[in-house]
Design an enzyme around this catalytic site. Structure first.
Site, mmCIF file in Angstrom:
data_model
loop_
_atom_site.group_PDB
_atom_site.id
_atom_site.type_symbol
_atom_site.label_atom_id
_atom_site.label_comp_id
_atom_site.label_asym_id
_atom_site.label_seq_id
_atom_site.Cartn_x
_atom_site.Cartn_y
_atom_site.Cartn_z
ATOM 1 N N GLU A 115 0.830 -1.218 0.000
ATOM 2 C CA GLU A 115 0.000 0.000 0.000
ATOM 3 C C GLU A 115 0.860 1.261 0.000
ATOM 4 O O GLU A 115 0.414 2.323 0.442
ATOM 5 C CB GLU A 115 -0.951 0.010 1.205
ATOM 6 C CG GLU A 115 -1.907 -1.158 1.296
ATOM 7 C CD GLU A 115 -2.959 -1.235 0.182
ATOM 8 O OE1 GLU A 115 -2.967 -0.335 -0.698
ATOM 9 O OE2 GLU A 115 -3.744 -2.200 0.190
ATOM 10 N N HIS A 139 -2.600 1.637 8.680
ATOM 11 C CA HIS A 139 -3.677 0.855 8.080
ATOM 12 C C HIS A 139 -3.702 -0.533 8.700
ATOM 13 O O HIS A 139 -2.664 -1.154 8.888
ATOM 14 C CB HIS A 139 -3.449 0.737 6.562
ATOM 15 C CG HIS A 139 -4.320 -0.296 5.904
ATOM 16 N ND1 HIS A 139 -5.689 -0.191 5.863
ATOM 17 C CD2 HIS A 139 -4.020 -1.458 5.274
ATOM 18 C CE1 HIS A 139 -6.186 -1.241 5.225
ATOM 19 N NE2 HIS A 139 -5.192 -2.036 4.863
ATOM 20 N N HIS A 141 -6.769 -4.065 9.692
ATOM 21 C CA HIS A 141 -8.026 -4.742 9.381
ATOM 22 C C HIS A 141 -8.830 -5.012 10.649
ATOM 23 O O HIS A 141 -8.950 -6.155 11.082
ATOM 24 C CB HIS A 141 -7.718 -6.060 8.657
ATOM 25 C CG HIS A 141 -6.924 -5.903 7.401
ATOM 26 N ND1 HIS A 141 -6.215 -6.926 6.804
ATOM 27 C CD2 HIS A 141 -6.731 -4.813 6.605
ATOM 28 C CE1 HIS A 141 -5.629 -6.484 5.699
ATOM 29 N NE2 HIS A 141 -5.917 -5.214 5.561
ATOM 30 N N GLU A 169 -16.869 10.628 23.938
ATOM 31 C CA GLU A 169 -15.576 11.197 23.541
ATOM 32 C C GLU A 169 -15.330 11.144 22.030
ATOM 33 O O GLU A 169 -14.450 11.829 21.528
ATOM 34 C CB GLU A 169 -14.436 10.459 24.253
ATOM 35 C CG GLU A 169 -14.519 10.588 25.758
ATOM 36 C CD GLU A 169 -13.297 11.246 26.370
ATOM 37 O OE1 GLU A 169 -12.201 11.057 25.828
ATOM 38 O OE2 GLU A 169 -13.462 11.958 27.375
ATOM 39 N N HIS A 210 -12.685 -4.097 3.967
ATOM 40 C CA HIS A 210 -11.231 -4.246 3.980
ATOM 41 C C HIS A 210 -10.610 -3.747 5.283
ATOM 42 O O HIS A 210 -9.956 -4.520 5.979
ATOM 43 C CB HIS A 210 -10.641 -3.507 2.763
ATOM 44 C CG HIS A 210 -9.146 -3.639 2.652
ATOM 45 N ND1 HIS A 210 -8.487 -3.731 1.460
ATOM 46 C CD2 HIS A 210 -8.186 -3.689 3.598
ATOM 47 C CE1 HIS A 210 -7.189 -3.848 1.677
ATOM 48 N NE2 HIS A 210 -6.985 -3.820 2.973
HETATM 49 O O1 2HA Z 1 -1.671 -7.093 3.518
HETATM 50 O O2 2HA Z 1 -3.269 -4.701 4.405
HETATM 51 O O3 2HA Z 1 -4.129 -3.715 2.118
HETATM 52 C C1 2HA Z 1 -1.390 -5.751 3.540
HETATM 53 C C2 2HA Z 1 -2.647 -5.004 3.417
HETATM 54 C C3 2HA Z 1 -3.107 -4.649 2.083
HETATM 55 ZN ZN ZN Z 2 -5.255 -3.977 4.037
#
Ligand code: 2HA
Ligand code: ZN
Length: 275
Positions: A115, A139, A141, A169, A210
């Site tokens: 990414e 980032h 998940h 909050e 995602h």
């Molecule tokens: O595996 O999170 O979006 C890496 C990620 C791809």
């Molecule tokens: Zn991801």
């Protein structure tokens, strides 16, 4: 000084491990970038090498010439603390913003996160709109946020309002609201541009089905924002598990009073009357 003795590398590694501990990273899921301060890179200059220039796959000219600590593609967050030199590294961006080279870590043929375009475009936008203060893009998940993208309409106004209502909050932590990107193929320029556009206004952007991107001035603020949003999503799912109707909740006028008391601006577009 060695990179691994620096405060920024220690902060990066701790945040990666916190994310693993909180179950945000199955397998190689997620990625992290930190825009290194000039004085921080000077401190570790003796430990740097010069790799070959490679294409980023997008043009990030607002961060041309900058150095970033990033996680490696295919690497597991649970291994960052054990083997940071392989699971992460430092890259330098070329003067035209289209290439990068590895100057530390990412050993044994590792390349930066898949990414990278999203990280660098988000870093560019956040650097500009915060006057250089924003340094972290994260980032992962998180299960509850992802679950909500199957239930709520994929609309910034609905996600922001529902998550604000779950904890008093929340509107103070993310008064600018949360952006939502519809499902798209990850890893490329298109999703990077869609996210970066939303980062002009928000510090958090959900990728439907995602995960979540969060931005912050430092590791604490980026991680804290991510953690707050995921916790709020967890509460919302707990409520939804029991009922589809709240008996009582925080009302638009309550949010307006909260905004005044805490001196935050809550955009009126999130304070609509519900039917
Ligand atoms: O595996 O999170 O979006 C890496 C990620 C791809
Ligand atoms: Zn991801």
């Amino acid at each position: 000084m060695k990179v691994l003795e620096s405060e920024f590398a220690k902060g990066f590694i701790r945040m990666a491990d916190d994310g693993w501990q909180l179950r945000y990273h199955e397998r190689n899921g997620g990625n992290l970038s930190y825009r290194i301060r000039p004085e921080e890179i000077e401190e570790v200059r003796e430990d740097l090498v010069e790799g070959d220039w490679r294409e980023i796959g997008a043009v990030a000219n607002e961060v041309a010439g900058e150095y970033f600590m990033v996680t490696g593609s295919g690497k597991f967050f649970r291994n960052v603390i054990l083997n940071p030199e392989e699971a992460a590294g430092i890259i330098e961006i070329s003067d035209d913003g289209s290439k990068y080279r590895v100057v530390w870590g990412l050993i044994n043929g590792t390349v930066p996160t898949s990414e990278l375009p999203s990280h660098l475009l988000n870093q560019s936008v956040k650097k500009r709109v915060t006057g250089g203060k924003n340094r972290v893009i994260y980032h992962a998940h998180p299960a509850n946020v992802i679950a909500l993208t199957f239930i709520l309409p994929l609309d910034d106004k609905v996600f922001t309002r529902e998550l604000w209502e779950m904890m008093t909050e929340c509107p103070i932590v993310f008064p600018e609201g949360i952006g939502v990107v519809p499902w798209m193929v990850p890893g490329g320029r298109e999703i990077a541009e869609a996210s970066a556009k939303l980062m002009e206004e928000h510090n958090a952007v959900i990728w439907a089905h995602h995960g979540l991107f969060a931005a912050g001035e430092d590791f604490d603020l980026a991680f804290g924002l991510f953690h707050t949003i995921e916790k709020s999503a967890e509460i919302l799912l707990k409520v939804m598990n029991v009922t589809d109707k709240k008996r009582q909740t925080i009302q638009p006028d309550d949010f307006r009073r909260l905004a005044e008391a805490f001196n935050v601006k809550l955009p009126e577009k999130y304070l609509y009357e519900k039917k």
